[in-house]
Design an enzyme around this catalytic site. Structure first.
Site, PDB file in Angstrom:
ATOM      1  N   SER A 148       0.831  -1.199   0.000  1.00 23.82           N
ATOM      2  CA  SER A 148       0.000   0.000   0.000  1.00 23.82           C
ATOM      3  C   SER A 148       0.869   1.253   0.000  1.00 23.82           C
ATOM      4  CB  SER A 148      -0.939  -0.004   1.217  1.00 23.82           C
ATOM      5  OG  SER A 148      -0.203  -0.125   2.406  1.00 23.82           O
ATOM      6  N   CYS A 149       0.207   2.384  -0.160  1.00 17.40           N
ATOM      7  CA  CYS A 149       0.861   3.683  -0.248  1.00 17.40           C
ATOM      8  C   CYS A 149       1.844   3.843   0.910  1.00 17.40           C
ATOM      9  CB  CYS A 149      -0.203   4.772  -0.202  1.00 17.40           C
ATOM     10  SG  CYS A 149       0.448   6.434  -0.396  1.00 17.40           S
ATOM     11  N   PRO A 150       3.029   4.314   0.650  1.00 18.64           N
ATOM     12  CA  PRO A 150       3.541   4.882  -0.601  1.00 18.64           C
ATOM     13  C   PRO A 150       4.358   3.904  -1.442  1.00 18.64           C
ATOM     14  CG  PRO A 150       5.079   5.427   1.124  1.00 18.64           C
ATOM     15  CD  PRO A 150       3.966   4.593   1.766  1.00 18.64           C
ATOM     16  N   ASP A 182      -3.567  -2.003  -4.769  1.00 17.60           N
ATOM     17  CA  ASP A 182      -3.934  -0.822  -3.986  1.00 17.60           C
ATOM     18  C   ASP A 182      -4.732   0.133  -4.871  1.00 17.60           C
ATOM     19  OD1 ASP A 182      -4.110   1.348  -2.297  1.00 17.60           O
ATOM     20  OD2 ASP A 182      -1.992   1.888  -2.440  1.00 17.60           O
TER      21      ASP A 182
END
Length: 80
Positions: free
Chosen positions: A16-18, A43
């Site tokens: 997931s981010c980042p 994601d």
């Protein structure tokens, strides 16, 4: 179907981010000018994250994004 040749595929599924953006930057930096990187992500935020990153980063161009069955595909070309 893409009308460009994919030079390399980056699998960031489950991250997931980042991380999708971080890994994309690392991979694109190692490619030659004109090369196309396919990024595979799970994601949903990667759609906007990679788009925003490409818009604000010199030397890269977001060619296309596809979404289907929980998989997000991004196609980024190194332009410089």
């Amino acid at each position: 179907m893409t009308d460009y040749e994919i030079s390399e595929t980056l699998d960031v599924k489950g991250q997931s981010c980042p991380m999708p953006v971080v890994k994309t930057k690392q991979s694109i930096d190692s490619l030659d000018e004109g090369a196309v990187l396919e990024v595979l992500s799970t994601d949903s935020g990667s759609m906007s994250d990679l788009g925003g990153w490409a818009d604000t980063t010199d030397g890269v161009e977001l060619l296309d994004q596809e979404e289907g069955d929980g998989l997000y595909k991004h196609y980024v070309r190194r332009t410089a």
